[in-house]
Design a protein around this motif. Structure first.
Motif, PDB file in Angstrom:
ATOM      1  N   ASP A 131      76.002   1.753  27.672  1.00  0.00           N
ATOM      2  CA  ASP A 131      76.425   0.508  28.301  1.00  0.00           C
ATOM      3  C   ASP A 131      77.872   0.192  27.933  1.00  0.00           C
ATOM      4  OD1 ASP A 131      76.625  -2.035  29.387  1.00  0.00           O
ATOM      5  OD2 ASP A 131      75.132  -2.949  28.068  1.00  0.00           O
ATOM      6  N   GLY A 132      78.194   0.207  26.627  1.00  0.00           N
ATOM      7  CA  GLY A 132      79.561  -0.090  26.195  1.00  0.00           C
ATOM      8  C   GLY A 132      80.570   0.907  26.728  1.00  0.00           C
ATOM      9  N   TYR A 133      80.187   2.184  26.760  1.00  0.00           N
ATOM     10  CA  TYR A 133      81.082   3.220  27.284  1.00  0.00           C
ATOM     11  C   TYR A 133      81.440   2.933  28.741  1.00  0.00           C
ATOM     12  CZ  TYR A 133      82.836   7.781  28.750  1.00  0.00           C
ATOM     13  OH  TYR A 133      83.625   8.783  29.261  1.00  0.00           O
ATOM     14  N   ALA A 134      80.424   2.694  29.563  1.00  0.00           N
ATOM     15  CA  ALA A 134      80.677   2.516  30.997  1.00  0.00           C
ATOM     16  C   ALA A 134      81.467   1.247  31.282  1.00  0.00           C
ATOM     17  CB  ALA A 134      79.354   2.502  31.752  1.00  0.00           C
ATOM     18  N   ARG A 135      81.239   0.192  30.501  1.00  0.00           N
ATOM     19  CA  ARG A 135      82.006  -1.040  30.716  1.00  0.00           C
ATOM     20  C   ARG A 135      83.497  -0.790  30.508  1.00  0.00           C
ATOM     21  NH1 ARG A 135      78.844  -6.285  28.193  1.00  0.00           N
ATOM     22  NH2 ARG A 135      76.706  -5.464  28.348  1.00  0.00           N
ATOM     23  N   MET A 136      83.835   0.058  29.531  1.00  0.00           N
ATOM     24  CA  MET A 136      85.247   0.297  29.247  1.00  0.00           C
ATOM     25  C   MET A 136      85.825   1.458  30.056  1.00  0.00           C
ATOM     26  SD  MET A 136      86.091  -2.148  27.403  1.00  0.00           S
ATOM     27  CE  MET A 136      87.775  -1.552  27.428  1.00  0.00           C
ATOM     28  N   ALA A 137      85.040   2.491  30.294  1.00  0.00           N
ATOM     29  CA  ALA A 137      85.554   3.658  31.025  1.00  0.00           C
ATOM     30  C   ALA A 137      85.567   3.430  32.527  1.00  0.00           C
ATOM     31  CB  ALA A 137      84.724   4.893  30.694  1.00  0.00           C
ATOM     32  N   GLY A 138      84.717   2.512  33.009  1.00  0.00           N
ATOM     33  CA  GLY A 138      84.629   2.293  34.440  1.00  0.00           C
ATOM     34  C   GLY A 138      83.860   3.365  35.177  1.00  0.00           C
ATOM     35  N   ARG A 139      83.129   4.196  34.446  1.00  0.00           N
ATOM     36  CA  ARG A 139      82.302   5.238  35.048  1.00  0.00           C
ATOM     37  C   ARG A 139      81.094   5.472  34.152  1.00  0.00           C
ATOM     38  NH1 ARG A 139      83.882  10.286  32.579  1.00  0.00           N
ATOM     39  NH2 ARG A 139      85.728   9.986  31.251  1.00  0.00           N
ATOM     40  N   PRO A 140      80.045   6.089  34.689  1.00  0.00           N
ATOM     41  CA  PRO A 140      78.821   6.196  33.906  1.00  0.00           C
ATOM     42  C   PRO A 140      78.932   7.164  32.731  1.00  0.00           C
ATOM     43  CG  PRO A 140      78.382   6.506  36.260  1.00  0.00           C
ATOM     44  CD  PRO A 140      79.869   6.573  36.069  1.00  0.00           C
ATOM     45  N   ALA A 141      78.194   6.859  31.683  1.00  0.00           N
ATOM     46  CA  ALA A 141      77.805   7.840  30.671  1.00  0.00           C
ATOM     47  C   ALA A 141      76.351   8.192  30.940  1.00  0.00           C
ATOM     48  CB  ALA A 141      77.969   7.268  29.266  1.00  0.00           C
ATOM     49  N   ALA A 201      72.168  -3.681  30.103  1.00  0.00           N
ATOM     50  CA  ALA A 201      72.999  -2.943  31.064  1.00  0.00           C
ATOM     51  C   ALA A 201      72.684  -3.369  32.493  1.00  0.00           C
ATOM     52  CB  ALA A 201      72.778  -1.442  30.885  1.00  0.00           C
ATOM     53  N   ARG A 202      71.409  -3.589  32.779  1.00  0.00           N
ATOM     54  CA  ARG A 202      71.031  -4.037  34.129  1.00  0.00           C
ATOM     55  C   ARG A 202      71.635  -5.398  34.437  1.00  0.00           C
ATOM     56  NH1 ARG A 202      66.967  -7.220  36.421  1.00  0.00           N
ATOM     57  NH2 ARG A 202      66.072  -7.666  34.376  1.00  0.00           N
ATOM     58  N   ARG A 203      71.553  -6.319  33.476  1.00  0.00           N
ATOM     59  CA  ARG A 203      72.092  -7.652  33.710  1.00  0.00           C
ATOM     60  C   ARG A 203      73.625  -7.627  33.790  1.00  0.00           C
ATOM     61  NH1 ARG A 203      68.250 -11.092  35.556  1.00  0.00           N
ATOM     62  NH2 ARG A 203      69.990 -12.560  35.424  1.00  0.00           N
ATOM     63  N   PRO A 248      77.010   0.871  35.354  1.00  0.00           N
ATOM     64  CA  PRO A 248      76.573   2.176  35.877  1.00  0.00           C
ATOM     65  C   PRO A 248      76.196   3.119  34.739  1.00  0.00           C
ATOM     66  CG  PRO A 248      78.962   2.021  35.942  1.00  0.00           C
ATOM     67  CD  PRO A 248      78.464   0.679  35.472  1.00  0.00           C
ATOM     68  N   LEU A 249      75.006   3.673  34.790  1.00  0.00           N
ATOM     69  CA  LEU A 249      74.486   4.469  33.677  1.00  0.00           C
ATOM     70  C   LEU A 249      73.492   5.483  34.227  1.00  0.00           C
ATOM     71  CD1 LEU A 249      73.304   2.726  30.385  1.00  0.00           C
ATOM     72  CD2 LEU A 249      72.042   4.637  31.333  1.00  0.00           C
ATOM     73  N   VAL A 250      73.577   6.718  33.759  1.00  0.00           N
ATOM     74  CA  VAL A 250      72.628   7.765  34.155  1.00  0.00           C
ATOM     75  C   VAL A 250      71.700   8.032  32.977  1.00  0.00           C
ATOM     76  CG1 VAL A 250      72.326  10.151  34.917  1.00  0.00           C
ATOM     77  CG2 VAL A 250      74.248   8.799  35.787  1.00  0.00           C
ATOM     78  N   ASN A 251      70.446   7.722  33.179  1.00  0.00           N
ATOM     79  CA  ASN A 251      69.439   7.763  32.126  1.00  0.00           C
ATOM     80  C   ASN A 251      68.553   8.989  32.354  1.00  0.00           C
ATOM     81  OD1 ASN A 251      68.283   6.373  29.909  1.00  0.00           O
ATOM     82  ND2 ASN A 251      66.662   5.569  31.214  1.00  0.00           N
ATOM     83  N   ALA A 311      74.333   7.106  42.815  1.00  0.00           N
ATOM     84  CA  ALA A 311      73.574   5.855  42.880  1.00  0.00           C
ATOM     85  C   ALA A 311      74.020   4.891  41.797  1.00  0.00           C
ATOM     86  CB  ALA A 311      72.077   6.151  42.755  1.00  0.00           C
ATOM     87  N   ALA A 312      74.211   5.385  40.581  1.00  0.00           N
ATOM     88  CA  ALA A 312      74.641   4.524  39.474  1.00  0.00           C
ATOM     89  C   ALA A 312      76.012   3.928  39.758  1.00  0.00           C
ATOM     90  CB  ALA A 312      74.664   5.316  38.171  1.00  0.00           C
ATOM     91  N   ALA A 313      76.946   4.767  40.212  1.00  0.00           N
ATOM     92  CA  ALA A 313      78.310   4.296  40.448  1.00  0.00           C
ATOM     93  C   ALA A 313      78.400   3.383  41.670  1.00  0.00           C
ATOM     94  CB  ALA A 313      79.241   5.498  40.611  1.00  0.00           C
ATOM     95  N   SER A 314      77.638   3.676  42.706  1.00  0.00           N
ATOM     96  CA  SER A 314      77.725   2.894  43.943  1.00  0.00           C
ATOM     97  C   SER A 314      77.094   1.519  43.794  1.00  0.00           C
ATOM     98  CB  SER A 314      77.050   3.642  45.093  1.00  0.00           C
ATOM     99  OG  SER A 314      77.731   4.848  45.391  1.00  0.00           O
ATOM    100  N   THR A 315      75.988   1.443  43.049  1.00  0.00           N
ATOM    101  CA  THR A 315      75.258   0.181  42.936  1.00  0.00           C
ATOM    102  C   THR A 315      75.493  -0.502  41.597  1.00  0.00           C
ATOM    103  OG1 THR A 315      73.260   1.254  42.055  1.00  0.00           O
ATOM    104  CG2 THR A 315      73.455   1.078  44.441  1.00  0.00           C
ATOM    105  N   ARG A 316      76.295   0.133  40.711  1.00  0.00           N
ATOM    106  CA  ARG A 316      76.543  -0.396  39.367  1.00  0.00           C
ATOM    107  C   ARG A 316      75.225  -0.783  38.700  1.00  0.00           C
ATOM    108  NH1 ARG A 316      81.189  -4.709  40.389  1.00  0.00           N
ATOM    109  NH2 ARG A 316      80.074  -4.939  42.339  1.00  0.00           N
TER     110      ARG A 316
END
Length: 514
Positions: A56-66, A86-88, A92-95, A145-150
């Protein structure tokens, strides 16, 4: 090529090159395949909630999924709280969740569970790879999907799909850009703001980025509208040169007071505010009954575009009011929440990333850092505590050239304290300040707010962290993080200066009394 190799290569080609992992037996072929794809950085965490919070923290700062790598349903369940955050936060995150091999599932093994149902509670996209030939395409779809729908995209990976051959790398999928509002909506909002009735622009999402805030301030200068952000925006850019924007307060009575008299609440990348909890005799939201709620842009739309269009209509020549650089004076004497926050405001470095899980000890922290050098601020979006330490890990890996400062409540720190071990292993430049007041202070406030307060010793014991007291210096040093303890404002200032001057992780146990 086996399924795991194709999966990892596909993720890397799509821009997902960091994986926060806590693997088990079903994920061993994924682990082995990391040697075949060295571009993927794998970060071991000792608890799944650290892996999901770090992503969650990575994607908020990088602007792309981890990515995350979790072990079966129980591993996913251990990570759910921070996937909720992360949902709230619309992260964007790939689990990636391992599962039993297809033949083994029918045997009802001890770790068998309904992974699809668990994942569905926190994911915007869920898919199970059924064959090695499917897995790479599924991975490419997950990233898109993660990147398009955040949102979180969860890919369930059966063990035999990982180990069997017959897979091939898939090309990245196109990512959908956020839609843009029409000029009709913009002109309607411009008319509302020039009506002369009290109005608030309520900001969230990309509206609290640098560009969004400056456009909002320009609109405020032209129309007199008040600016306010969500209580816990996912990522806010703050500091000198930007407008001073109030946050909606957390306590219901203060939130209600902050919106009193408002006739028009205009949502910009935010949802209409509601209180975190229901309270006896208190309405469920702070919006006045006679206030009309308007939508300029939804969280799915480009709020920066909407604000820029609104500024062009409402006042293209308006000059936004911004903060001059200003810091509080360094305090002296006993260490309290107020003096701790003043020390942080006085010493916050340029380009810092502040991860805020201070909870009750953070009262005044926003105010005392508002004129500091430019920095980013990450908040606890979903209210599930234990996100601060993991988010700092992810932010530090996303931005290794920037100092990360975690302001961390003591009780919630214990949810994910093992994140410190990952700090040391990865040598992240993170300074953690523990707000050590020896209690679940936020719950003490909630006990009285819901009308359940009493003098019972047994109730009080459930909110007190003493007997034995937590030794955060020992906990940190035991996991390889240098640590000190501060009991005065002067000690905190000296220790914070020293920590910021030296690369790598540090922890300061700020003992707050009074």
């Amino acid at each position: 090529m086996n399924g795991a190799q194709a999966l990892i290569r596909t993720l890397v080609d799509a821009g997902v090159d960091v994986c926060f992992a806590n693997p088990g037996t079903s994920e061993m072929h994924f682990v082995a395949a990391l040697d075949d794809v060295p571009e993927m950085r794998a970060v071991l965490t000792l608890f799944e909630g650290v892996a999901t919070g770090a992503a969650d923290g990575y994607a908020r700062m990088a602007g792309r999924p981890a990515a995350t790598l979790l072990h079966l349903g129980p591993g996913l369940a251990n990570g759910l709280a921070n996937l909720h955050n992360a949902r709230r936060g619309r992260t964007p995150l790939v689990n990636v969740v391992g599962d039993h091999s297809r033949s083994h599932k029918r045997l009802d093994a001890p770790l068998e569970s309904d992974i699809d149902a668990l994942a569905g509670t926190v994911s915007g996209w869920v898919r199970r790879s059924l064959t090695p030939a499917d897995v790479a395409a599924d991975a490419a779809d997950a990233v898109a999907a993660a990147a398009s729908t955040r949102s979180t995209a969860t890919l369930i990976l059966p063990a035999d799909v990982s180990w069997e051959d017959g897979a091939a790398v898939a090309a990245p999928r196109p990512v959908r850009r956020p839609p843009r509002v029409g000029m009709g909506e913009v002109e309607e909002i411009a008319a509302v703001l020039t009506s002369g009735e009290p109005a608030v622009l309520f900001l969230g999402g990309d509206a609290v980025s640098e560009d969004g805030l400056l456009m909002a301030a320009k609109i405020a200068a032209a129309t007199g509208v008040r600016l306010m952000t969500e209580t816990f925006p996912a990522r806010t850019t703050r500091g000198a040169g930007l407008p001073d924007v109030a946050r909606l307060p957390y306590p219901p009575e203060l939130a209600i007071a902050s919106l009193a008299g408002t006739k028009h609440l205009v949502l910009v990348g935010a949802q209409a505010p509601v209180h975190f909890f229901g309270y006896p005799g208190v309405p469920g939201h702070p919006v006045p009954e006679d206030c009309t709620v308007h939508v300029l842009s939804t969280p799915d739309e480009s709020s920066v575009f909407a604000l820029r269009a609104l500024a062009a209509v409402s006042g293209p020549e308006a000059v936004p009011a911004v903060l001059e650089r200003e810091r509080p004076e360094l305090p002296s004497g006993p260490l309290t929440a107020r003096t701790m926050n003043a020390v942080i405001g006085a010493l916050l470095p340029e380009g810092a990333i502040v991860v805020d899980e201070a909870l009750t000890s953070g009262v005044g922290l926003h105010e005392l850092t508002s004129g500091a050098p430019r920095h980013d601020w990450l908040s606890l979006t979903g209210g599930a505590i234990g996100d601060g330490l993991p988010m700092a890990l992810g932010a530090a890996i996303a931005c290794p050239d920037r100092p990360v400062i975690g302001i961390q409540a003591d009780g919630s720190a214990m949810y994910t304290i093992s994140a410190l071990w990952s700090y040391a292993r990865e040598q992240c430049d993170i300074t953690t300040i523990i707000c050590d007041n020896g209690s679940y202070a936020i719950l003490e406030h909630e006990l009285s707010r819901v009308g359940a307060a009493g003098d019972g010793e047994r109730a009080a014991k459930l909110l007190d962290l003493g007997g034995p007291s937590l030794d955060f210096v020992a906990l940190a040093t035991g996991m390889g993080v240098p640590a000190t303890r501060a009991t005065t404002a002067e000690e905190l200032a000296d220790q914070l200066r020293a920590a910021l001057a030296e690369p790598g992780p540090h922890l300061i146990d700020a003992v707050l009394r009074g």
